[in-house]
Design an enzyme around this catalytic site. Structure first.
Site, mmCIF file in Angstrom:
data_model
loop_
_atom_site.group_PDB
_atom_site.id
_atom_site.type_symbol
_atom_site.label_atom_id
_atom_site.label_comp_id
_atom_site.label_asym_id
_atom_site.label_seq_id
_atom_site.Cartn_x
_atom_site.Cartn_y
_atom_site.Cartn_z
ATOM 1 N N ASP A 12 35.381 38.353 36.384
ATOM 2 C CA ASP A 12 36.760 38.619 36.810
ATOM 3 C C ASP A 12 37.797 38.418 35.703
ATOM 4 O O ASP A 12 38.957 38.779 35.874
ATOM 5 C CB ASP A 12 37.116 37.734 38.017
ATOM 6 C CG ASP A 12 36.485 38.265 39.296
ATOM 7 O OD1 ASP A 12 35.633 39.169 39.209
ATOM 8 O OD2 ASP A 12 36.850 37.789 40.384
ATOM 9 N N ALA A 17 30.345 28.657 35.076
ATOM 10 C CA ALA A 17 28.994 28.918 35.589
ATOM 11 C C ALA A 17 29.068 29.650 36.920
ATOM 12 O O ALA A 17 28.448 29.267 37.913
ATOM 13 C CB ALA A 17 28.214 27.615 35.719
ATOM 14 N N GLY A 18 29.899 30.702 36.944
ATOM 15 C CA GLY A 18 29.935 31.578 38.122
ATOM 16 C C GLY A 18 28.877 32.653 37.956
ATOM 17 O O GLY A 18 27.923 32.497 37.179
ATOM 18 N N TYR A 19 29.065 33.771 38.672
ATOM 19 C CA TYR A 19 28.071 34.852 38.586
ATOM 20 C C TYR A 19 27.915 35.329 37.154
ATOM 21 O O TYR A 19 26.811 35.570 36.684
ATOM 22 C CB TYR A 19 28.499 36.024 39.473
ATOM 23 C CG TYR A 19 28.432 35.706 40.927
ATOM 24 C CD1 TYR A 19 27.208 35.665 41.584
ATOM 25 C CD2 TYR A 19 29.579 35.434 41.661
ATOM 26 C CE1 TYR A 19 27.135 35.367 42.939
ATOM 27 C CE2 TYR A 19 29.525 35.142 43.004
ATOM 28 C CZ TYR A 19 28.299 35.100 43.640
ATOM 29 O OH TYR A 19 28.229 34.790 44.965
ATOM 30 N N ALA A 34 31.169 40.459 42.188
ATOM 31 C CA ALA A 34 30.008 39.700 41.727
ATOM 32 C C ALA A 34 28.959 40.654 41.168
ATOM 33 O O ALA A 34 28.281 40.357 40.177
ATOM 34 C CB ALA A 34 29.430 38.911 42.893
ATOM 35 N N GLN A 35 28.839 41.803 41.821
ATOM 36 C CA GLN A 35 27.871 42.812 41.384
ATOM 37 C C GLN A 35 28.122 43.182 39.912
ATOM 38 O O GLN A 35 27.211 43.172 39.083
ATOM 39 C CB GLN A 35 28.048 44.048 42.283
ATOM 40 C CG GLN A 35 27.067 45.142 42.035
ATOM 41 C CD GLN A 35 27.336 46.377 42.912
ATOM 42 O OE1 GLN A 35 26.817 47.432 42.632
ATOM 43 N NE2 GLN A 35 28.101 46.270 43.956
ATOM 44 N N GLU A 56 36.424 40.039 55.671
ATOM 45 C CA GLU A 56 35.206 39.225 55.835
ATOM 46 C C GLU A 56 35.545 37.869 56.469
ATOM 47 O O GLU A 56 34.811 37.363 57.312
ATOM 48 C CB GLU A 56 34.514 39.023 54.481
ATOM 49 C CG GLU A 56 33.872 40.313 53.969
ATOM 50 C CD GLU A 56 32.715 40.075 52.998
ATOM 51 O OE1 GLU A 56 32.848 39.179 52.151
ATOM 52 O OE2 GLU A 56 31.700 40.780 53.103
ATOM 53 N N ASN A 107 30.994 23.918 32.743
ATOM 54 C CA ASN A 107 31.554 24.225 34.067
ATOM 55 C C ASN A 107 32.196 22.967 34.618
ATOM 56 O O ASN A 107 31.723 21.861 34.364
ATOM 57 C CB ASN A 107 30.438 24.692 35.012
ATOM 58 C CG ASN A 107 30.985 25.379 36.262
ATOM 59 O OD1 ASN A 107 31.567 26.450 36.163
ATOM 60 N ND2 ASN A 107 30.816 24.766 37.410
ATOM 61 N N LYS A 108 33.274 23.138 35.396
ATOM 62 C CA LYS A 108 33.975 21.931 35.836
ATOM 63 C C LYS A 108 33.239 21.161 36.925
ATOM 64 O O LYS A 108 33.458 19.972 37.091
ATOM 65 C CB LYS A 108 35.411 22.242 36.232
ATOM 66 C CG LYS A 108 35.609 23.167 37.373
ATOM 67 C CD LYS A 108 37.110 23.318 37.593
ATOM 68 C CE LYS A 108 37.440 24.508 38.449
ATOM 69 N NZ LYS A 108 38.844 24.837 38.427
HETATM 70 C C1 LIG Z 1 35.430 35.556 50.115
HETATM 71 C C2 LIG Z 1 34.972 36.456 48.998
HETATM 72 C C3 LIG Z 1 34.014 37.433 49.257
HETATM 73 C C4 LIG Z 1 33.569 38.257 48.218
HETATM 74 N N1 LIG Z 1 32.606 39.186 48.510
HETATM 75 C C5 LIG Z 1 32.080 39.925 47.509
HETATM 76 C C6 LIG Z 1 30.987 40.808 47.771
HETATM 77 O O1 LIG Z 1 30.552 40.961 48.907
HETATM 78 N N2 LIG Z 1 30.457 41.505 46.729
HETATM 79 C C7 LIG Z 1 30.910 41.340 45.437
HETATM 80 O O2 LIG Z 1 30.336 41.960 44.520
HETATM 81 N N3 LIG Z 1 31.953 40.523 45.152
HETATM 82 C C8 LIG Z 1 32.544 39.815 46.151
HETATM 83 N N4 LIG Z 1 33.589 38.932 45.882
HETATM 84 C C9 LIG Z 1 34.123 38.854 44.502
HETATM 85 C C10 LIG Z 1 33.272 37.934 43.642
HETATM 86 O O3 LIG Z 1 33.089 36.700 44.271
HETATM 87 C C11 LIG Z 1 33.895 37.737 42.271
HETATM 88 O O4 LIG Z 1 34.151 38.987 41.705
HETATM 89 C C12 LIG Z 1 32.936 36.941 41.386
HETATM 90 O O5 LIG Z 1 32.800 35.624 41.877
HETATM 91 C C13 LIG Z 1 33.403 36.894 39.929
HETATM 92 O O6 LIG Z 1 32.444 36.214 39.174
HETATM 93 P P1 LIG Z 1 32.861 35.361 37.899
HETATM 94 O O7 LIG Z 1 31.610 34.911 37.256
HETATM 95 O O8 LIG Z 1 33.841 36.117 37.093
HETATM 96 O O9 LIG Z 1 33.661 34.117 38.479
HETATM 97 P P2 LIG Z 1 33.283 32.990 39.535
HETATM 98 O O10 LIG Z 1 32.094 33.358 40.326
HETATM 99 O O11 LIG Z 1 34.560 32.694 40.224
HETATM 100 O O12 LIG Z 1 32.925 31.738 38.620
HETATM 101 C C14 LIG Z 1 33.817 31.095 37.787
HETATM 102 C C15 LIG Z 1 33.241 29.742 37.430
HETATM 103 O O13 LIG Z 1 34.088 29.121 36.450
HETATM 104 C C16 LIG Z 1 34.335 27.793 36.836
HETATM 105 N N5 LIG Z 1 35.620 27.401 36.271
HETATM 106 C C17 LIG Z 1 36.836 27.888 36.596
HETATM 107 N N6 LIG Z 1 37.791 27.301 35.871
HETATM 108 C C18 LIG Z 1 37.171 26.408 35.074
HETATM 109 C C19 LIG Z 1 37.625 25.491 34.092
HETATM 110 N N7 LIG Z 1 38.889 25.380 33.781
HETATM 111 N N8 LIG Z 1 36.703 24.727 33.463
HETATM 112 C C20 LIG Z 1 35.389 24.831 33.747
HETATM 113 N N9 LIG Z 1 34.901 25.674 34.678
HETATM 114 C C21 LIG Z 1 35.782 26.466 35.330
HETATM 115 C C22 LIG Z 1 34.321 27.805 38.349
HETATM 116 O O14 LIG Z 1 34.076 26.523 38.887
HETATM 117 C C23 LIG Z 1 33.179 28.780 38.605
HETATM 118 O O15 LIG Z 1 31.942 28.107 38.608
HETATM 119 C C24 LIG Z 1 34.081 38.113 46.907
HETATM 120 C C25 LIG Z 1 35.047 37.137 46.651
HETATM 121 C C26 LIG Z 1 35.495 36.307 47.681
HETATM 122 C C27 LIG Z 1 36.522 35.251 47.396
#
Ligand SMILES: Cc1cc2nc3c(=O)[nH]c(=O)nc-3n(C[C@H](O)[C@H](O)[C@H](O)COP(=O)(O)OP(=O)(O)OC[C@H]3O[C@@H](n4cnc5c(N)ncnc54)[C@H](O)[C@@H]3O)c2cc1C
Length: 406
Positions: free
Chosen positions: A302, A11-13, A319-320, A171, A37-38
């Site tokens: 990601d 439940a990430g972005y 995230a975008q 950052e 989600n964990k």
């Molecule tokens: C400090 C920092 C600053 C950043 N700044 C920017 C920015 O300014 N602009 C931008 O666009 N991007 C930015 N990013 C990158 C961005 O945060 C990531 O690209 C984005 O979070 C990816 O989204 P996602 O949904 O793939 O994963 P995530 O947002 O990481 O979500 C993954 C989810 O899966 C869950 N999960 C993981 N493993 C398990 C499991 N085994 N079982 C159940 N649930 C699980 C996690 O708890 C989480 O809720 C930044 C990253 C960091 C670390």
């Protein structure tokens, strides 16, 4: 007729945006939607540097997942342990879940590139708990220094090495630069005793920005006491600090009690351990974000690898992009449920803003460069926008950065 069963992992972005869009677009009778989600909460990964430096409380960075879902999405708080694509099931710490359609959005993990000792001795900025640990560790080091006898003071307690001068590293440094004076005051530490050193292997800082913006960032951070060591890869981390390479046969050991590694991320280990074809735990996807050969599996965020055909370089993991992909994944799932064609994901890259602390930033938005206060205001608007797209005005009101000018 049996409703198709859509299972969303993470439940990430990416995952949460997929769920929120599906609940808007599908009726109760059209599909069964489960989000796993964990944690019970979603966290804004893009704000983790603030929680890590202690400039934002960890509670501000997260919100309960149930608060943004309606009854169409069944949320389960379980940790995914294994994706079994042959049997179309997912094993969790509690049991197993089956699917007709799977969306994998398990996010990122730190990448240490096999550098000795980093796994053990460096902190990573990857989730809320890690952020808390970094904040608490730095506080403890300051308290420890303050409590030492004058003749025995160990200044390496006040040395912080940040590995990586990319987006996350810079950052975090911006937040640290603002936090250090506060810590010095709280623990009676003379500011000149504190060293914050950014170590970067590549020859440049923030390679995605123009030299003008990079110079602005370096100048702003240097003015606040941050040191840079560029083109000097970390080759080893120990309990005492890090060893960096300064020339073919020249090394330096930086004694530091805090090492934060912000120099790279990879996809989730769970993806790597599955039978999905992955590289650095990312799966190359088709234009409609499905996995080649697996028409029932979508990757989002990601964990997905997608080439930009114009530049012949992969799209950055941001995230975008994760949120934009999630909208397409939801639309394509709706199309599949209705027996229609899926569509191609077309990213809409608006640019990016890198913060340098609460009221300063650099960035490139719609091809125009910004620095200082205006960039910082835009960054807060972007942060609030991400909240709005998932939880509407009420979430922005609850968690948003409402004071744009501070
Ligand atoms: C400090 C920092 C600053 C950043 N700044 C920017 C920015 O300014 N602009 C931008 O666009 N991007 C930015 N990013 C990158 C961005 O945060 C990531 O690209 C984005 O979070 C990816 O989204 P996602 O949904 O793939 O994963 P995530 O947002 O990481 O979500 C993954 C989810 O899966 C869950 N999960 C993981 N493993 C398990 C499991 N085994 N079982 C159940 N649930 C699980 C996690 O708890 C989480 O809720 C930044 C990253 C960091 C670390």
């Amino acid at each position: 007729m049996k409703r198709p069963n859509i299972l969303i992992l993470g439940a990430g972005y990416g995952g949460l945006t997929t769920a929120v869009n599906l609940q808007k677009k599908l009726g109760y009778d059209e599909a069964e939607i489960t989000l796993v989600n964990k944690n019970s909460y979603h966290y804004e990964s893009t704000w983790l540097h603030e929680a890590s430096a202690g400039t934002l409380k960890p509670e501000r960075v997260r919100y309960e997942i149930k608060d943004v879902l309606n009854k169409k999405v069944h949320f389960v708080q379980e940790a995914v342990e294994k994706i079994d694509i042959k049997n179309k099931r997912v094993v969790t710490n509690i049991g197993e879940l089956t699917y007709d359609y799977l969306v994998v959005g398990l996010g990122f993990e730190g990448e240490t590139f096999g550098i000795e000792g980093l796994d053990k001795f460096a902190f990573g900025i990857t989730n809320v708990n890690d952020a808390r640990k970094i904040r608490d560790h730095i506080n403890t080091q300051f308290a420890e220094w303050a409590s030492q006898e004058v003749s025995e003071k160990d200044d390496s307690l006040l040395t912080i090495v940040v590995g990586g001068a990319g987006f996350t590293g810079i950052e975090f440094l911006g937040e640290l630069a603002n936090k250090i004076p506060e810590l010095c005051k709280e623990y009676d530490v003379p500011k000149e005793k504190v060293r914050v050193i950014c170590v970067e292997a590549a020859p440049a800082v923030l390679p995605m920005y123009s030299p003008k913006l990079v110079n602005y960032a370096i100048k702003a951070l240097t003015k606040k006491g941050i040191e840079f060591s560029v083109g000097t890869p970390v080759v080893q981390a120990t309990e005492e600090g890090v060893k960096i390479k300064k020339g073919p046969n020249e090394f330096e050991f930086i004694k530091a009690s805090t090492v934060v590694w912000a120099a790279g991320v990879r996809g989730s280990r769970i993806v790597e351990e599955s039978d999905l074809p992955s590289k650095r735990a990312r799966v190359a996807v088709e234009d409609d974000l499905r996995v080649p050969g697996y028409p029932d599996i979508f990757m989002v965020g990601d964990c997905a690898f997608l080439m930009n055909k114009e530049t012949e370089r992969p799209y950055p993991t941001t995230a975008q992009i994760a949120m934009q992909q999630a909208i397409t994944v939801a639309e394509n799932l709706v199309a599949m449920v209705k027996g229609e064609e899926t569509k191609t994901f077309v990213p809409n890259l608006k640019g990016s803003i890198c913060s340098l602390g609460n009221s300063d930033a650099i960035g490139n938005v719609f091809g125009k460069e910004f620095t200082g206060k205006s960039a910082s205001i835009m960054k807060k608007i972007i942060d609030n926008r991400a909240l709005y797209f998932i939880g509407g005005t009420s979430l922005v009101w609850k968690k948003g950065k409402l004071n744009l000018f501070k």
